[in-house]
Scaffold this motif. Structure first.
Motif, mmCIF file in Angstrom:
data_model
loop_
_atom_site.group_PDB
_atom_site.id
_atom_site.type_symbol
_atom_site.label_atom_id
_atom_site.label_comp_id
_atom_site.label_asym_id
_atom_site.label_seq_id
_atom_site.Cartn_x
_atom_site.Cartn_y
_atom_site.Cartn_z
ATOM 1 N N UNK A 129 1.019 -1.464 0.326
ATOM 2 C CA UNK A 129 0.119 0.282 -0.474
ATOM 3 C C UNK A 129 0.785 1.030 -0.280
ATOM 4 N N UNK A 130 2.355 1.036 0.741
ATOM 5 C CA UNK A 130 2.746 2.432 1.179
ATOM 6 C C UNK A 130 3.595 3.025 -0.005
ATOM 7 N N UNK A 131 4.276 1.287 -0.738
ATOM 8 C CA UNK A 131 5.082 2.109 -2.099
ATOM 9 C C UNK A 131 4.259 2.136 -3.385
ATOM 10 N N UNK A 132 3.120 1.346 -3.254
ATOM 11 C CA UNK A 132 1.888 1.928 -4.030
ATOM 12 C C UNK A 132 1.325 3.129 -4.611
ATOM 13 N N UNK A 133 1.637 3.657 -2.968
ATOM 14 C CA UNK A 133 0.673 5.207 -3.276
ATOM 15 C C UNK A 133 1.666 5.859 -4.303
ATOM 16 N N UNK A 134 3.260 5.685 -3.670
ATOM 17 C CA UNK A 134 3.822 6.861 -3.855
ATOM 18 C C UNK A 134 4.102 6.164 -5.374
ATOM 19 N N UNK A 180 1.465 8.384 -6.906
ATOM 20 C CA UNK A 180 1.654 10.059 -7.217
ATOM 21 C C UNK A 180 2.722 10.308 -7.862
ATOM 22 N N UNK A 181 3.265 9.858 -8.412
ATOM 23 C CA UNK A 181 5.144 10.233 -8.545
ATOM 24 C C UNK A 181 4.710 9.199 -10.403
ATOM 25 N N UNK A 182 4.266 9.022 -10.939
ATOM 26 C CA UNK A 182 4.119 8.019 -12.318
ATOM 27 C C UNK A 182 4.224 8.968 -13.035
#
Length: 1009
Positions: A24-29, A32-34
């Motif tokens: 969840x943490x890495x996926x959200x980052x 957001x930065x994709x």
């Protein structure tokens, strides 16, 4: 805490993958930065039968399986986010490109790990669309897609879509709008015809509900499940039932023939929320009509929950005089048990059995045994979803009593549906005749020996069998199986019509055994047993048997089953020798006999009386020889027709439905004198030592026929042709017309059709000449602008002019075709009685003359017209509107999320999707509609219409066809297409018309369908 420490502390202990928190943490980052140009997808994996696997092999082996799955996912989804959430649930966040092949490869490798327990890895996919969405919701949506296919062993993965997740708002909108829809008449009843296969007459209608509002359409597969879920469906069902009873009771009292019984659908909720029997009884009393006017359909799924209660309700309905049908028979797993436990009058066989009809025999085999089984337990049969003539003929041969589907007629408002049936030449069943036909229909024609009244085991029936109806001492074949059609070939290349003529002594067809045949039938009626006669025909002993199966007092009609088969071989040993001798004389009837292998290679000249009709080089392959003959011996004007007749690729399919399997063509062929002479080329399929081949026999036509053809084609004496009344009715003359390689028709002085030849009917896809009798071109809607054709015909009739080779355009089965038409006065007894005309399709000729132009107006991928053609043709529609105010509609179709399809499956698969959509678009066009591919994934239809319901019907039919597409190239897929429609009179400008249709299409796309 740094990222490395975070990852170390948030790893799944068993597999080493990320755990839920880390994902969840890495996926959200990542979201957001994709890079906005990169599309991401979330895949949720779940194991079927994992608990059973643990129970059988222990938790240690279960853990080993999970570790292996984790390794497979890391290998296939390299450098992507891969996590184990819990138990047997894995989640991946990856670039959406090639996501489907990756899922397929994962499943394949996991499948290889299984032991005796069948393990299935299911996958749900969510493609990121909303930048503001958080990862948890992405995963939830992928999980919802995965859960939706649990226990569905024919579906491996599913994409999240609006239907799956975003339905709450749409559901509420349906519920809130129901009162308004009922009050304002937005709920409409459409009617689809049902025909009896024995007679081809309309014997009933099915009432189907449609919800059409000024703002758009709710489709039945959308609003019916919602109203059932919220237990409100009974309000629509009651409305439909009352509308049916009211409308048809009034029609019946007015003596309208179309007032045949109507079937209405009942839901399980109907039985639970009201007393159906009491309600329907009250309507029958209110509108002072009979119970016979209505049929009550109950779907198989209704009976699954609380079967005892439903069984009691069905029994009450039948006991009180109502006819109850079982709908969708065969669609579930419990159909056979339901037959055992429930009593029905008729079973509607599910249309799914007709899927893949042209490519697989499995459905045909099941259908055959289903029809036979139902009849043996005393239940009438109806098959729905009939879309082609091949399906219609097949089901008729099986003895399926009633047929329903788009081949017969699509669902329309009642008045329009009645008009459609009138145009197609259908008649309505006499209600007094119904009980007799119902009795006849229960006969199981597939039983081993249906001529015996006693029950019998159901086996493959090879008995040559036919059914005849006798009224006023006239015999009419209502049914014949393939065995019987083959058996009558003992008289020569005869068909069923000729066999019927022989029994009735019609058209000069005499039959020595005619009196014996009728006596046999009378004996069978008197005795109630099967009676027989035997006779010798062409050296063979033939046995005929007949059984009387029913009699109708009101119409004084009898029904008989008859069989016919050869009992012995030739009566004497010399017969074969005599046959060989006679066959040698038969050769002399022809100038040339050739055999062309259907493989395009094998060729042999069997007989040649004159080398002038052949070419010298005999070492050519079959296709090469046909081309050589056409170029060197056949007149250029006739060459295309010659090549069509001799086309080896299509010969077998074409000749299959020709009488006796024989097709004759008339062509001008170079003779020894150097002149082109009319010759007859007779073809049929033969077997030469196991090799299928086309037999071609060439002979010179009679002088009378040659003169007639020359006058007809060359116009040398076209104004002098006079037709006698006898000639118009003469059977031989009709046969000659059917051999002429052009479409021939004749009309009365008011330009109404009197008749036409076979090529004319085939060209327009008409079942019989009754479809056009008494109508003119404007009634048929064949021309965008009918005025030039009308003026030509008036000058022929009123001024005696001969119109020759006039070019024009007509709409044929959704395509714009070019024709060249010639017409001259039809003179009978010295007076002009109308006109005689013929036409040829010159579309292909026009293509050859201007190949580049035609190519530029046809879409190469789908074969429909393209944007350039659209621009030209819409101007013609506008010209026609300016002349006679004929309004027309522009319908735009756009495939939803087509870019995702290309990205996920590849462009090759995307092309298959476009072809499938194009096929649906083309199938809903008729002889007054044209289909186009505007570009990309956008299609269009131009349709001249008389009322708005026509447009609604086309839209409904299109959506119905699209919804049936479940798989393409063995990949499960659900296609959605947005539709926008506008009429020309809304804007009076083609650009604004296009903008309006396009705007409505996008509104449909955003409407949470």
């Amino acid at each position: 805490m740094g990222k490395s420490e975070f990852l170390k502390d948030n790893r799944d202990e068993l597999t080493g993958l990320l755990d839920k928190h880390a994902f969840i943490e890495w996926g959200q980052e990542l979201i957001n930065t994709r890079d906005k140009q990169v599309e991401y997808g979330f895949v949720f994996f779940d194991m079927e039968n994992f608990k059973l696997y643990n129970a059988n092999y222990g938790f240690e082996k279960g853990d080993e399986l999970l570790i292996s799955i984790g390794s497979i996912l890391k290998d296939i989804f390299k450098n992507q986010l891969v996590a184990r959430f819990s138990g047997d649930h894995f989640v991946v966040c990856t670039n959406s490109i090639q996501i489907v092949p990756s899922i397929v490869e994962t499943r394949k490798r996991v499948k290889a790990l299984q032991r005796k327990i069948n393990i299935e890895l299911k996958a749900g996919v969510y493609i990121l669309e909303d930048d503001n969405i958080d990862v948890s919701r992405c995963v939830d949506r992928a999980r919802m897609a995965c859960v939706s296919i649990k226990k569905k062993y024919d579906v491996d993965y599913r994409f999240y879509d609006d239907e799956l997740g975003g339905t709450v708002h749409r559901k509420q909108k349906i519920i809130d709008s129901l009162d308004e829809a009922l009050e304002k008449g937005y709920i409409k009843v459409y009617y689809q015809p049902i025909v009896r296969s024995l007679t081809g007459n309309i014997c009933g209608w099915e009432a189907l509900v449609r919800w059409i509002t000024p703002k758009g359409v709710y489709y039945p597969d959308e609003f019916i499940p919602v109203l059932e879920e919220y237990r409100m469906i009974h309000r629509i069902d009651c409305y439909v039932i009352e509308q049916v009873v009211k409308t048809f009771s009034e029609m019946k009292k007015a003596g309208i023939k179309a007032a045949v019984p109507v079937s209405v659908n009942l839901s399980r909720i109907d039985f639970e929320t009201l007393d159906i029997l009491t309600y329907v009884d009250s309507l029958i009393e209110k509108y002072d009509t009979e119970k016979e006017i209505i049929r009550l359909e109950v779907t198989e799924s209704v009976m699954i929950d609380n079967p005892r209660f439903i069984q009691e309700q069905i029994s009450r309905l039948r006991t009180n005089g109502y006819i109850v049908w079982m709908d969708d028979f065969g669609s579930g797993y419990s159909s056979l048990n339901l037959l055992k436990d429930f009593q029905f009058d008729l079973a509607k066989i599910d249309m799914e059995f007709l899927q893949n009809f042209d490519t697989s025999d499995n459905g045909k085999i099941v259908l055959k045994h289903a029809v036979s089984m139902l009849k043996n337990v005393g239940i009438h049969t109806l098959t729905e979803g009939v879309e082609t003539k091949e399906q219609y003929d097949f089901l008729k041969r099986l003895g399926c009593e009633l047929l329903q589907g788009y081949y017969i007629g699509r669902p329309l408002p009642l008045e329009e549906s009645m008009e459609e049936m009138e145009r197609s030449g259908h008649n309505y069943e006499n209600l007094d005749y119904r009980k007799f036909l119902d009795m006849v229909g229960k006969t199981d024609l597939l039983r081993q020996n249906p001529l015996e009244a006693a029950p019998n085991n159901v086996t493959e029936n090879d008995l040559p069998l036919a059914m005849g109806l006798v009224r006023n001492n006239r015999w009419r074949f209502a049914y014949a199986n393939e065995g019987y059609e083959k058996a009558i070939k003992i008289y020569g290349d005869e068909d069923m019509q000729v066999a019927q003529d022989m029994i009735n002594n019609d058209n000069g067809r005499t039959w020595v055994q005619r009196d014996d045949f009728w006596k046999m039938c009378l004996r069978a009626k008197e005795s109630g047993e099967a009676e027989s006669i035997e006779f010798v025909e062409n050296g063979q002993i033939v046995n005929m048997r007949a059984r009387h199966i029913a009699y109708d007092v009101d119409t004084e009609t009898d029904a008989y089953l008859v069989s016919m088969r050869a009992l012995a071989s030739y009566l004497n040993e010399s017969y074969e020798q005599k046959t060989k001798m006679v066959s040698n004389y038969i050769f002399s009837f022809y100038e040339c006999i050739d055999v062309f292998g259907l493989d395009g290679i094998y060729y042999e000249n069997v007989y040649l009386s004159s080398g002038s009709v052949h070419v010298r080089n005999r070492n050519l392959k079959a296709n090469e020889m046909i081309k050589e003959l056409g170029e060197k011996r056949v007149l250029e004007e006739d060459r295309e027709y010659f090549y069509n007749l001799m086309d080896l690729k299509t010969a077998k399919a074409r000749l299959l439905y020709e009488p006796g399997g024989v097709k004759i063509g008339l062509f001008r062929i170079l003779d020894s004198s150097g002149d082109y002479v009319w010759k007859s080329v007779t073809t049929r399929i033969v077997d030469i030592y196991g090799r299928e081949a086309l037999l071609s026999c060439v002979s010179e036509t009679t002088t009378a026929m040659s003169n007639y053809m020359s006058d007809f084609i060359n116009h040398k004496k076209i104004d002098e042709i006079e037709v006698s009344p006898e000639m118009v009715k003469d059977y031989t003359y009709a046969n000659i017309l059917d051999q002429v390689p052009v479409g021939v028709f004749w009309k009365d002085k008011d330009r109404r059709f009197l008749g036409a030849n076979k090529m004319f009917l085939d060209y327009y896809g008409l079942k019989s000449v009754d479809s056009i009798k008494g109508k003119n071109d404007e009634d048929m809607g064949w021309h965008i602008n009918p005025e030039p054709f009308k003026q030509d015909e008036l000058s022929v009739i009123n001024e005696g002019k001969a119109i020759r080779n006039v070019h024009g355009e007509c709409i044929v089965r959704g395509e714009l075709r070019n024709i060249a038409a010639s017409k001259q006065p039809l003179v009978i007894n010295g007076e002009t009685a109308g006109l005689l005309g013929f036409f040829m399709d010159i579309t292909d000729n026009e293509k050859e003359k201007a190949n580049l132009e035609i190519l530029s107006t046809t879409d190469e991928l789908t074969g429909v017209l393209n944007r350039r053609a659209f621009e030209v043709i819409i101007d013609k529609y506008i010209e026609q509107y300016n002349m006679d105010k004929t309004d027309f509609a522009l319908m735009i179709f756009d495939v939803d999320k087509f870019k995702h399809v290309n990205d996920l499956y590849g462009h090759g698969f995307g092309d298959l999707v476009l072809k499938a959509v194009s096929k649906c678009v083309k199938e809903v066009t008729y002889n007054n509609s044209l289909a186009f591919r505007i570009g990309g994934d956008e299609f269009a239809i131009l349709h001249q219409f008389q009322c708005k319901e026509e447009i609604d019907s086309i839209t409904q039919e299109f959506n119905s066809k699209i919804s049936r597409i479940k798989r393409i190239d063995n990949e499960p897929i659900k296609i959605k297409v947005s539709v926008g429609v506008s009429a020309y009179t809304e804007s009076m400008d083609k650009d604004r018309m296009y903008e309006l249709s396009d705007k409505r299409m996008y509104e449909d796309k955003l409407s949470e369908k």
